[in-house]
Scaffold this motif. Structure first.
Motif, short mmCIF file in Angstrom:
data_model
loop_
_atom_site.label_atom_id
_atom_site.label_comp_id
_atom_site.label_asym_id
_atom_site.label_seq_id
_atom_site.Cartn_x
_atom_site.Cartn_y
_atom_site.Cartn_z
N TYR A 1 -3.99 0.27 -3.28
CA TYR A 1 -4.48 -0.48 -2.15
C TYR A 1 -5.83 0.13 -1.77
O TYR A 1 -5.93 1.34 -1.55
N THR B 1 -6.50 2.51 1.57
CA THR B 1 -5.78 3.77 1.80
C THR B 1 -5.53 4.56 0.53
O THR B 1 -5.15 5.72 0.59
N LEU C 1 -3.07 4.18 -1.42
CA LEU C 1 -1.66 4.21 -1.81
C LEU C 1 -1.43 3.19 -2.92
O LEU C 1 -2.21 2.25 -3.08
N ASN D 1 -0.21 0.00 -4.85
CA ASN D 1 0.17 -1.36 -4.44
C ASN D 1 1.59 -1.62 -4.94
O ASN D 1 2.18 -0.79 -5.64
N ASP E 1 7.28 -1.77 9.01
CA ASP E 1 6.38 -2.85 9.36
C ASP E 1 5.90 -2.61 10.79
O ASP E 1 6.66 -2.10 11.62
N LEU F 1 -4.40 2.28 9.85
CA LEU F 1 -3.72 2.13 8.55
C LEU F 1 -3.89 3.39 7.69
O LEU F 1 -2.96 3.81 7.01
N ALA G 1 -0.92 5.62 6.31
CA ALA G 1 -0.82 5.87 4.87
C ALA G 1 -0.67 7.36 4.62
O ALA G 1 0.12 7.79 3.77
N CYS H 1 3.92 3.47 -1.04
CA CYS H 1 3.21 2.24 -1.39
C CYS H 1 2.79 1.49 -0.12
O CYS H 1 3.44 1.59 0.93
N GLN H 2 1.71 0.77 -0.23
CA GLN H 2 1.31 -0.14 0.85
C GLN H 2 1.51 -1.55 0.31
O GLN H 2 0.85 -1.97 -0.65
N ASP I 1 -0.01 -3.98 6.98
CA ASP I 1 0.77 -3.20 7.94
C ASP I 1 2.20 -2.99 7.46
O ASP I 1 3.11 -2.82 8.24
N ASN I 2 2.38 -3.04 6.17
CA ASN I 2 3.73 -2.94 5.61
C ASN I 2 3.74 -1.86 4.53
O ASN I 2 3.04 -1.98 3.53
N PHE I 3 4.53 -0.81 4.78
CA PHE I 3 4.55 0.34 3.88
C PHE I 3 5.96 0.58 3.36
O PHE I 3 6.94 0.09 3.93
#
Ligand code: C2E
Ligand code: MG
Ligand code: MG
Length: 463
Positions: A43, A46, A48, A50, A76, A96, A100, A116-117, A121-123
């Motif tokens: 991603y 950040t 992280l 994907n 989330d 974010l 992360a 992972c991102q 806004d979802n990790f």
């Protein structure tokens, strides 16, 4: 900045202490492999992984460590959009990146762990564990870190956790389960996290089965419309009907819409099912017309999902033209709560349809909220009072609510239908309130169209 680092630098940040050395070598080779297998793999903001790379790396970690148990934590942020809107994109990005880093901490400090991102806004985190408590602790720690960080806007993260029970679970399944757990506390800001449990497992199986079987059901004609007559309680006459979908499953028998409609609303397939039922209703009305018999209005249910369906108006208009049926003969029943979130333009669509001659009926009135505002601002042709109004009528308060709600609606000039009348006593009290029309098992249960047709013929002969 993270994105300015080379991939190798990012990978090299893994702790190099001696007891983790072997694992790091291993993780590094996995990550290299993963990156080779995806175009970018990370991603951008950040750094992280994907989702695609995350699935690959986590899957490999599990394959190579069949004796470990793995768990997935998803997170989330409610209302993240508001951060960008009120505080600007820079603040959103800052948030974010901080989040992360909270996830990356575990990637770097726990064995067999990968972060992972999924979306902005979802990790998500996949990690080996010995006790489920460890997963809960991770969620709580991340939450506290986010809560205590001085952001310009307060956000509410919610977490879902799934601890695998099986050897070698599928990573996408674990993630789906954790997501389902997270959704169970959506909007409950006081809840810190939810763990996927047996009840959710059953619900998930059901949802998967419905999703798998529904396409065949439509193709094979296993779905059909029943009609429940609406009656005038004073005269006993049938004044119309409501079409209700029924699923005759080849193995499970009749499945109630209460079970499968909510599942289809989640994946959007309810749109196809609704259209299928509407077509049956229009065809039936066209048959009555062809036989030169009087047309009675048959209401059709319009799922809240149609608020997002740009073709809703066209579809209904096309059906009424195709079968030559006046729009007023198929009132549209919309559940009360569908009127609440007007984001997708439900009001506008309803207005357009109303201008075309369709009648709009508010279903399940009394089960949602904000209804007073809605009553004042919207024009409804019919209001269907939910059956909860006529439960516990031995309780005086229930009778007061029934009496004054009906009085208010009647004073506003609304046409009311009472849903779910089952006893003579309920009928008497509802009539006493001045509401004449009802739908309920006391009069008729939902029935196959042929039976409804027969009832209408009988009524026509008695005329
Ligand atoms: P609804 O639109 O409020 O439909 C009325 C429900 O109340 C029906 O349940 C009906 O069988 C039930 N009912 C009627 N009289 C009585 C009574 O006296 N006592 C009791 N206990 N129940 C009564 P059903 O057919 O199981 O449908 C449940 C819900 O599923 C419907 O509530 C509606 O929200 C949804 N639904 C049904 N068919 C369709 C459809 O074709 N499309 C969409 N989108 N939703 C549908
Ligand atoms: Mg209805
Ligand atoms: Mg209803």
């Amino acid at each position: 900045m993270e994105q300015n680092k080379t991939r190798q630098e990012v990978i090299d940040r893994s702790p190099q202490n001696s007891d983790k050395g072997r694992e790091d070598m291993y993780l590094r080779s996995l990550r290299l492999m993963a990156e080779k297998n995806s175009e970018d793999g990370r991603y951008h903001l950040t750094g992280l992984y994907n989702l695609k790379t995350f699935f690959y790396v986590s899957g490999e970690l599990m394959q190579q460590n069949p004796d470990s148990r793995f768990g997935v934590i998803v997170m989330d942020i409610a209302q993240f959009k508001a951060v960008n809107e009120f505080c600007g994109r820079d603040e959103g990005d800052r948030m974010l990146k901080y989040i992360a880093d909270c996830f990356r901490f575990y990637e770097n400090s726990r064995p067999y762990t990968c972060a992972c991102q999924v979306r902005a806004d979802n990790f998500c985190l996949c990690t080996a564990f010995e006790e489920e408590r460890e997963l809960e602790e991770i969620a709580v720690t991340i939450k506290h870190k986010i809560d205590n960080f001085p952001f310009a806007y307060r956000v509410f993260p919610s977490f879902g956790i799934c601890a695998s029970q099986d050897v070698l679970p599928s990573i996408s399944y674990l993630k789906d389960c954790a997501t389902m757990a997270m959704q169970s506390i959506k909007g409950k800001f006081y809840a810190e996290y939810a763990v996927f449990d047996d009840k959710m497992r059953k619900q998930m199986l059901l949802e998967k089965q419905v999703e798998n079987d529904i396409v065949d059901a439509l193709k094979n004609g296993d779905l059909t419309a029943y009609i429940q007559p609406k009656v005038n309680m004073r005269t006993g006459r049938i004044i119309g009907g409501e079409a209700l979908v029924r699923w005759n499953h080849p193995e499970k028998g009749i499945i109630s819409p209460g079970v499968f409609v909510p599942v289809l609303e989640k994946n959007g397939f309810i749109i196809n099912v609704d259209q299928y039922i509407w077509e049956i209703v229009f065809r039936f009305l066209a048959k009555l017309k062809g036989e030169a018999r009087p047309l009675v209005p048959i209401s059709i249910n319009v799922s809240r999902v149609h608020a997002y369906d740009k073709n809703l108006c066209d579809t209904l208009i096309r059906l009424s033209e195709k079968y030559g049926i006046p729009e007023s003969c198929t009132p549209l029943e919309l559940t009360e709560s569908a009127f609440l979130a007007d984001e997708a333009g439900m009001y506008q669509r309803m207005k357009l349809l109303r201008d075309r001659g369709f009648r709009i009926s508010m279903d399940d009135f009394g089960t949602g909220y904000s209804t007073m505002y809605m009553l004042k601002s919207q024009t409804m042709d019919e209001i269907k009072m939910d059956r909860t109004f006529i439960l516990d009528l031995e309780n005086e308060k229930s009778r007061i609510v029934l009496k004054y709600t009906t009085a208010m609606l009647l004073a506003m000039g609304a046409n009311i239908i009472m849903e779910g009348v089952e006893t003579e006593e309920q009928k008497r009290l509802v009539l006493e309130c001045g509401c004449e029309n009802a739908q309920g098992f006391l009069f008729y249960k939902p029935m196959p169209i042929e039976e409804f047709d027969e009832l209408l013929r009988k009524q026509e002969r008695e005329q």
